[in-house]
Design a protein around this motif. Structure first.
Motif, short mmCIF file in Angstrom:
data_model
loop_
_atom_site.label_atom_id
_atom_site.label_comp_id
_atom_site.label_asym_id
_atom_site.label_seq_id
_atom_site.Cartn_x
_atom_site.Cartn_y
_atom_site.Cartn_z
N PRO A 103 2.14 -5.92 3.65
CA PRO A 103 3.49 -5.66 4.16
C PRO A 103 3.72 -6.30 5.53
O PRO A 103 2.79 -6.39 6.35
N VAL A 104 4.95 -6.73 5.75
CA VAL A 104 5.32 -7.42 6.99
C VAL A 104 6.46 -6.68 7.68
O VAL A 104 7.50 -6.38 7.06
N VAL A 105 6.27 -6.37 8.95
CA VAL A 105 7.33 -5.87 9.83
C VAL A 105 7.75 -7.02 10.72
O VAL A 105 6.93 -7.57 11.46
N LEU A 123 6.72 3.62 10.23
CA LEU A 123 7.30 2.84 9.14
C LEU A 123 6.23 1.94 8.49
O LEU A 123 6.29 1.67 7.28
N SER A 124 5.24 1.51 9.27
CA SER A 124 4.15 0.71 8.70
C SER A 124 3.35 1.54 7.70
O SER A 124 2.96 1.06 6.63
N ALA A 145 1.95 2.67 2.05
CA ALA A 145 1.96 3.64 0.94
C ALA A 145 2.78 3.12 -0.23
O ALA A 145 2.41 3.29 -1.40
N ALA A 146 3.89 2.45 0.08
CA ALA A 146 4.74 1.91 -0.98
C ALA A 146 4.05 0.80 -1.75
O ALA A 146 4.30 0.60 -2.95
N ARG A 147 3.17 0.05 -1.09
CA ARG A 147 2.43 -1.01 -1.76
C ARG A 147 1.39 -0.46 -2.72
O ARG A 147 0.96 -1.12 -3.62
#
Length: 377
Positions: free
Chosen positions: A114-116, A369-370, A375-377
């Protein structure tokens, strides 16, 4: 969590984005996370036991000629970045347009990490028409697609958020203002202004205007030069470094101090009458927020003055046109003549800024949010 932060330079380069990244990295690390900071090896890396550093071998041929910092990673940097992405749980990229950012995004997509993306600026209105055209083209071909690829985009300025309001993103973008170190930057009543000025070799009396930033075209250096010519009775102190050397202007009311430590900069704010930042293409320069916490009157470009709608009533925004330094200088001179904020306004501004701009709050929000993205991944 393991965070990989990616910027174009380390904070020793002197730019605002790098300074923001440094503060965030330290606060995320002190909250118990592992942080690795990857950036060009052109400048000394920070020495902080809590933050690992990853200097990338790059070349930077464009900044000297255009004022645009754009380090180009070498082959070894690509290998290093790929390994760092694989190590991390989440990648935090500061601004989409830089080649280090593109490299990190590419490897993050390949590794399904994931990327922020923290976007600091929108479009820079360069003085030269060719540079303006290239900037618009780069935003269309690079910045916007990269914003669309990020799992979460954060804007540090309402002005920048509005510039990309028409974009479809994976998740609704967030607005998070940069923080301020209120242990250093704060109101200091009773400070001996003449003594502080004297310690820097500045005139003990008279109006003193401070500029803080990189000495590059987009920061309005030509406007400052013309302003100093027009208003010889005002002393201008310039804090920073860069490819432009204001000493060559040979103006007696220009004083160049180079880079100052935060505590010395805070003292200078207390001894000055104005912060003058005639720049373009900014989001919300950190120096404005730090000056606000100190109660210093601020004159800046229109975009910066609208960055935080709740704070805009205290900031004097002027139209800056880099292709017309004399006209822009006249606009800034008019703002100087309008005078400083009165005591009550300064106290209100400082109180608001101290409560609204917090590094721990910003770092905690990014960590939370990270965690959700992982968790979504």
């Amino acid at each position: 969590m393991k965070f990989l932060c990616v910027t174009h330079f380390f904070e020793s380069h002197g730019g605002g984005i790098e300074r923001v990244a440094g503060h965030l990295n330290r606060h995320i690390a002190h909250a118990g996370h592992d942080v690795c900071w990857a950036a060009s090896a052109a400048d000394p890396a920070p020495c902080d036991a809590a933050v690992k550093v990853l200097p990338l071998r790059c070349i930077n041929p464009l900044e000297k000629f255009t004022g645009l910092p754009m380090p180009i990673p070498m082959a070894s940097a690509c290998v290093t970045m790929r390994q760092a992405v694989r190590w991390s749980d989440v990648i935090v990229i500061h601004d989409a347009l830089y080649m280090t950012s593109l490299l990190a995004m590419m490897f993050a997509i390949m590794a399904r990490k994931p990327v922020v993306l923290i976007q600091h600026i929108a479009e820079i209105e360069f003085a030269h028409p060719v540079m303006r055209w290239l900037m618009r083209l780069a935003n269309r071909l690079v910045t916007r697609p990269v914003l669309g690829m990020a799992d979460q985009t954060i804007f540090i300025s309402n002005t920048v958020r509005e510039a990309f309001a028409d974009m479809q993103m994976k998740r609704a973008a967030l607005l998070l203002f940069n923080g301020v170190d209120t242990e250093i930057f704060r109101v200091a009543p009773g400070i001996d202004r003449a003594a502080v000025r004297g310690s820097h070799g500045l005139p003990p009396a008279g109006t003193l205007a401070v500029f803080v930033g990189r000495f590059v075209k987009k920061k309005g250096m030509a406007v400052l030069q013309e302003l100093a010519r027009q208003r010889s009775e005002i002393s201008f102190v310039l804090v920073g470094t860069g490819p432009i050397d204001p000493r060559r202007w040979r103006l007696p009311n220009i004083h160049v101090l180079g880079t100052l430590q935060p505590a010395a900069l805070a003292e200078l704010y207390h001894a000055a009458d104005f912060l003058v930042l005639p720049s373009v293409g900014e989001g919300y320069p950190l120096v404005i927020q730090e000056a606000m916490v100190c109660g210093l009157s601020v004159i800046c470009g229109k975009e910066s003055a609208r960055a935080d709608p709740a704070a805009s009533r205290w900031l004097h925004g002027v139209v800056i046109d880099l292709s017309d330094p004399a006209g822009s200088a006249a606009c800034v001179a008019g703002a100087l003549d309008a005078g400083m904020l009165v005591d009550g306004e300064r106290r209100q501004m400082a109180s608001y800024a101290a409560s609204a701009y917090s590094w721990p709050t910003m770092a905690a929000a990014i960590a939370a949010l990270s965690h959700r993205l992982i968790a979504a991944r």
